[in-house]
Design a protein around this motif. Structure first.
Motif, mmCIF file in Angstrom:
data_model
loop_
_atom_site.group_PDB
_atom_site.id
_atom_site.type_symbol
_atom_site.label_atom_id
_atom_site.label_comp_id
_atom_site.label_asym_id
_atom_site.label_seq_id
_atom_site.Cartn_x
_atom_site.Cartn_y
_atom_site.Cartn_z
ATOM 1 N N MET A 197 40.964 27.844 33.089
ATOM 2 C CA MET A 197 41.656 28.830 33.911
ATOM 3 C C MET A 197 42.441 28.128 34.991
ATOM 4 O O MET A 197 41.865 27.469 35.864
ATOM 5 C CB MET A 197 40.627 29.749 34.568
ATOM 6 C CG MET A 197 41.261 30.761 35.482
ATOM 7 S SD MET A 197 40.013 31.908 36.048
ATOM 8 C CE MET A 197 41.071 33.160 36.772
ATOM 9 N N ILE A 205 32.570 43.414 41.480
ATOM 10 C CA ILE A 205 33.160 42.209 40.895
ATOM 11 C C ILE A 205 34.516 42.534 40.273
ATOM 12 O O ILE A 205 35.511 41.856 40.540
ATOM 13 C CB ILE A 205 32.218 41.591 39.833
ATOM 14 C CG1 ILE A 205 30.923 41.105 40.492
ATOM 15 C CG2 ILE A 205 32.911 40.447 39.094
ATOM 16 C CD1 ILE A 205 29.840 40.678 39.498
ATOM 17 N N GLY A 206 34.565 43.572 39.441
ATOM 18 C CA GLY A 206 35.812 43.917 38.767
ATOM 19 C C GLY A 206 36.923 44.261 39.741
ATOM 20 O O GLY A 206 38.071 43.834 39.566
ATOM 21 N N ALA A 226 38.038 41.026 41.568
ATOM 22 C CA ALA A 226 38.770 40.173 40.617
ATOM 23 C C ALA A 226 40.207 40.673 40.453
ATOM 24 O O ALA A 226 41.166 39.897 40.500
ATOM 25 C CB ALA A 226 38.055 40.158 39.270
ATOM 26 N N GLU A 227 40.352 41.982 40.277
ATOM 27 C CA GLU A 227 41.695 42.551 40.104
ATOM 28 C C GLU A 227 42.572 42.378 41.337
ATOM 29 O O GLU A 227 43.733 41.984 41.239
ATOM 30 C CB GLU A 227 41.585 44.056 39.837
ATOM 31 C CG GLU A 227 41.596 44.404 38.381
ATOM 32 C CD GLU A 227 41.579 45.915 38.196
ATOM 33 O OE1 GLU A 227 42.443 46.620 38.753
ATOM 34 O OE2 GLU A 227 40.659 46.388 37.503
ATOM 35 N N THR A 231 43.574 38.713 41.957
ATOM 36 C CA THR A 231 44.588 38.316 40.970
ATOM 37 C C THR A 231 45.946 38.895 41.363
ATOM 38 O O THR A 231 46.965 38.191 41.338
ATOM 39 C CB THR A 231 44.174 38.796 39.567
ATOM 40 O OG1 THR A 231 42.908 38.207 39.236
ATOM 41 C CG2 THR A 231 45.200 38.393 38.513
ATOM 42 N N LEU A 278 40.313 33.959 41.381
ATOM 43 C CA LEU A 278 38.851 34.002 41.435
ATOM 44 C C LEU A 278 38.325 33.048 40.363
ATOM 45 O O LEU A 278 38.573 33.225 39.177
ATOM 46 C CB LEU A 278 38.357 35.426 41.195
ATOM 47 C CG LEU A 278 36.841 35.626 41.270
ATOM 48 C CD1 LEU A 278 36.307 35.290 42.659
ATOM 49 C CD2 LEU A 278 36.468 37.061 40.900
ATOM 50 N N ARG A 279 37.594 32.016 40.786
ATOM 51 C CA ARG A 279 37.172 30.964 39.865
ATOM 52 C C ARG A 279 35.697 31.022 39.493
ATOM 53 O O ARG A 279 35.281 30.476 38.484
ATOM 54 C CB ARG A 279 37.452 29.582 40.480
ATOM 55 C CG ARG A 279 38.922 29.247 40.604
ATOM 56 C CD ARG A 279 39.520 28.846 39.261
ATOM 57 N NE ARG A 279 40.950 28.640 39.388
ATOM 58 C CZ ARG A 279 41.509 27.476 39.726
ATOM 59 N NH1 ARG A 279 40.755 26.417 39.966
ATOM 60 N NH2 ARG A 279 42.816 27.379 39.824
ATOM 61 N N VAL A 309 31.868 33.497 40.138
ATOM 62 C CA VAL A 309 31.074 34.554 40.777
ATOM 63 C C VAL A 309 29.610 34.165 40.629
ATOM 64 O O VAL A 309 29.196 33.684 39.570
ATOM 65 C CB VAL A 309 31.310 35.924 40.105
ATOM 66 C CG1 VAL A 309 30.420 36.997 40.740
ATOM 67 C CG2 VAL A 309 32.779 36.331 40.181
ATOM 68 N N TYR A 358 40.568 37.843 22.831
ATOM 69 C CA TYR A 358 39.421 38.696 23.130
ATOM 70 C C TYR A 358 39.200 39.725 22.030
ATOM 71 O O TYR A 358 39.849 40.769 21.989
ATOM 72 C CB TYR A 358 39.615 39.371 24.499
ATOM 73 C CG TYR A 358 39.888 38.332 25.550
ATOM 74 C CD1 TYR A 358 38.900 37.419 25.893
ATOM 75 C CD2 TYR A 358 41.150 38.190 26.122
ATOM 76 C CE1 TYR A 358 39.141 36.396 26.798
ATOM 77 C CE2 TYR A 358 41.410 37.181 27.031
ATOM 78 C CZ TYR A 358 40.400 36.286 27.360
ATOM 79 O OH TYR A 358 40.650 35.283 28.236
ATOM 80 N N GLU A 387 38.524 36.221 31.364
ATOM 81 C CA GLU A 387 38.972 37.604 31.378
ATOM 82 C C GLU A 387 38.188 38.452 32.381
ATOM 83 O O GLU A 387 38.701 39.449 32.878
ATOM 84 C CB GLU A 387 38.912 38.203 29.969
ATOM 85 C CG GLU A 387 37.522 38.496 29.433
ATOM 86 C CD GLU A 387 36.758 37.291 28.877
ATOM 87 O OE1 GLU A 387 37.088 36.141 29.243
ATOM 88 O OE2 GLU A 387 35.811 37.512 28.104
ATOM 89 N N VAL A 388 36.963 38.051 32.686
ATOM 90 C CA VAL A 388 36.184 38.768 33.700
ATOM 91 C C VAL A 388 36.656 38.337 35.092
ATOM 92 O O VAL A 388 36.811 39.159 35.996
ATOM 93 C CB VAL A 388 34.673 38.508 33.510
ATOM 94 C CG1 VAL A 388 33.873 39.203 34.608
ATOM 95 C CG2 VAL A 388 34.222 38.989 32.132
ATOM 96 N N LEU A 389 36.910 37.040 35.257
ATOM 97 C CA LEU A 389 37.363 36.536 36.562
ATOM 98 C C LEU A 389 38.753 37.036 36.924
ATOM 99 O O LEU A 389 39.094 37.146 38.098
ATOM 100 C CB LEU A 389 37.335 35.003 36.568
ATOM 101 C CG LEU A 389 35.935 34.385 36.500
ATOM 102 C CD1 LEU A 389 36.033 32.872 36.340
ATOM 103 C CD2 LEU A 389 35.124 34.716 37.750
ATOM 104 N N GLY A 412 39.774 39.981 36.159
ATOM 105 C CA GLY A 412 39.668 41.424 36.350
ATOM 106 C C GLY A 412 40.156 42.235 35.162
ATOM 107 O O GLY A 412 40.052 43.451 35.157
#
Lengths: 250, 250
Positions: free
Chosen positions: A1, A31-32, A35-36, A39, A45-46, A48, A209, B20-22, B24
């Motif tokens: 990433m 978290i979600g 993260a959004e 971004t 965000l690297r 958690v 994915y 994909e989680v990081l 978001g």
């Protein structure tokens, strides 16, 4: 990433403090969202970590992460009860004192009548020495920032307000852009040409994915291309889209 | 969490591998499920880390956690595409070789015709030396276990099948029992008597979780008492319930 163009990026880690998430009783909703939003604004965000309400664990996580990333956010553990130990843990991580902060106490009094400001609630005004406050428009009890660590509430509505309050003052990088291409194919059928594209565009990040489409019960694949540069995003994205088209035509 | 009776407990950490989680883009659905199932069977989930699809990060997380906990679970990154690097990262963490495993290849052939078993799909049969396989009833491509590390898929339906396949062979502790008492009160109003109860029952874990009730817009509090001993759970739970009753009567 972000390995390919990591040098110019602004990075973050998040520490979620909460026994209730680790026990499965509460499903994390922060978290979600974080993260959004990070971004969106150009902070990557690297990592958690979700840790228990245990001082040593919180201190260890914060000290490990604040060395490695531009910012460390925390959520949870800043309320008035005995299990709210985040502020004290952060003070310990930084090796500084902690006491009731007159600015934080004044904020609490905007929301809580002085007669209701009992000893427990006053705990919410305990702020590590040298920290700046992060305002909370919902219930006033502030978060805080010390060094590169930003401490926020765990209740999503309050956390979100604190995040919006603190984001304007943070350094940002070029936002990571992304484009998603749906392939009506199992990922194993397109893996070889996808790898070739990933090798052709090493500065882009290409993720695959797989998921099961509940509508028809078939496994399909979302291909996500990410890059900071819009031309690179377009070139790599077009290559993926063309490959997917060709695969569909067999 | 579990500090009071941690000595007899079986512990776990979880590493979620996923850009994909990081970013978001994907909201993780595995953490909550794994947390619940491990709690059910008597394994205490103590830490979760979400890391990027970067080999060094995956290796570092696995090596840090496998020293500290009875088990380490991972999710994600075991598919056929270029970004699926979990198996290679785990082999590196353990310092062992990795190659196509004939048992895993045979499992793939139960689901995939030999002519479709291309080089990419065969990557899903790459298993670190010395690992045992974790069967996957959904799409056959197996997970694996090496030492105390259990590697599972990221697709929730497949991950869940793998978790159920591996749980019977794991050591378990006494399950942590819990009881939730709803207080129609802000947590600041009950924090002092709650702390007194927590001090009276040091072997129980008592958590306080404020939330905003969307039905009436008021802040309320879930009080969660946790203990491995049923008598302790009842005694501490009754004390909390009585305190909440008294607070409601004012």
């Amino acid at each position: 990433m972000g390995e390919a163009d990591g040098a110019q990026s602004v990075t973050a880690a998040l520490v979620v403090i909460g026994d209730e998430v680790l026990s499965g009783r509460t499903k994390d909703k922060n978290i979600g969202h974080i993260a959004e939003r990070l971004t969106d604004v150009g902070i990557d965000l690297r990592e958690v970590r979700i840790v228990a309400d245990v001082e040593d664990d919180i201190v260890a996580a914060i000290n490990a992460l604040r060395q490695r990333f531009t910012y460390v956010f925390t959520t949870g553990g800043i309320g008035p009860t005995h299990d709210d130990i985040t502020a004290d843990s952060v003070a310990k991580a930084f090796g500084v004192g902690i006491d009731v902060d007159p600015r934080a106490r004044a904020m609490l009094l905007e929301y809580i009548a002085e007669k209701d400001l009992n000893e427990a609630r006053l705990r919410m005004a305990r702020i590590p020495d040298g920290a700046s406050l992060v305002v909370n428009e919902v219930s006033r009890a502030p978060g805080f920032r010390i060094g590169n660590v930003i401490v926020m509430a765990g209740v999503p509505r309050i956390m979100q307000a604190m995040l919006e309050a603190v984001l304007p003052e943070l350094e940002k990088g070029r936002p990571m852009l992304s484009r998603t291409i749906l392939a009506e194919a199992k990922e194993g059928d397109i893996a070889a040409p996808l790898r070739a594209i990933a090798e052709r565009f090493p500065a882009a990040v290409i993720g695959s994915y797989p998921f099961r489409d509940e509508a028809d019960g078939r496994f399909k694949t979302n291909l996500v291309v990410r890059a900071r540069d819009v031309d690179l995003l377009e070139a790599a994205g077009d290559a993926v889209a063309q490959m997917v088209d060709e695969a569909a035509r067999g």
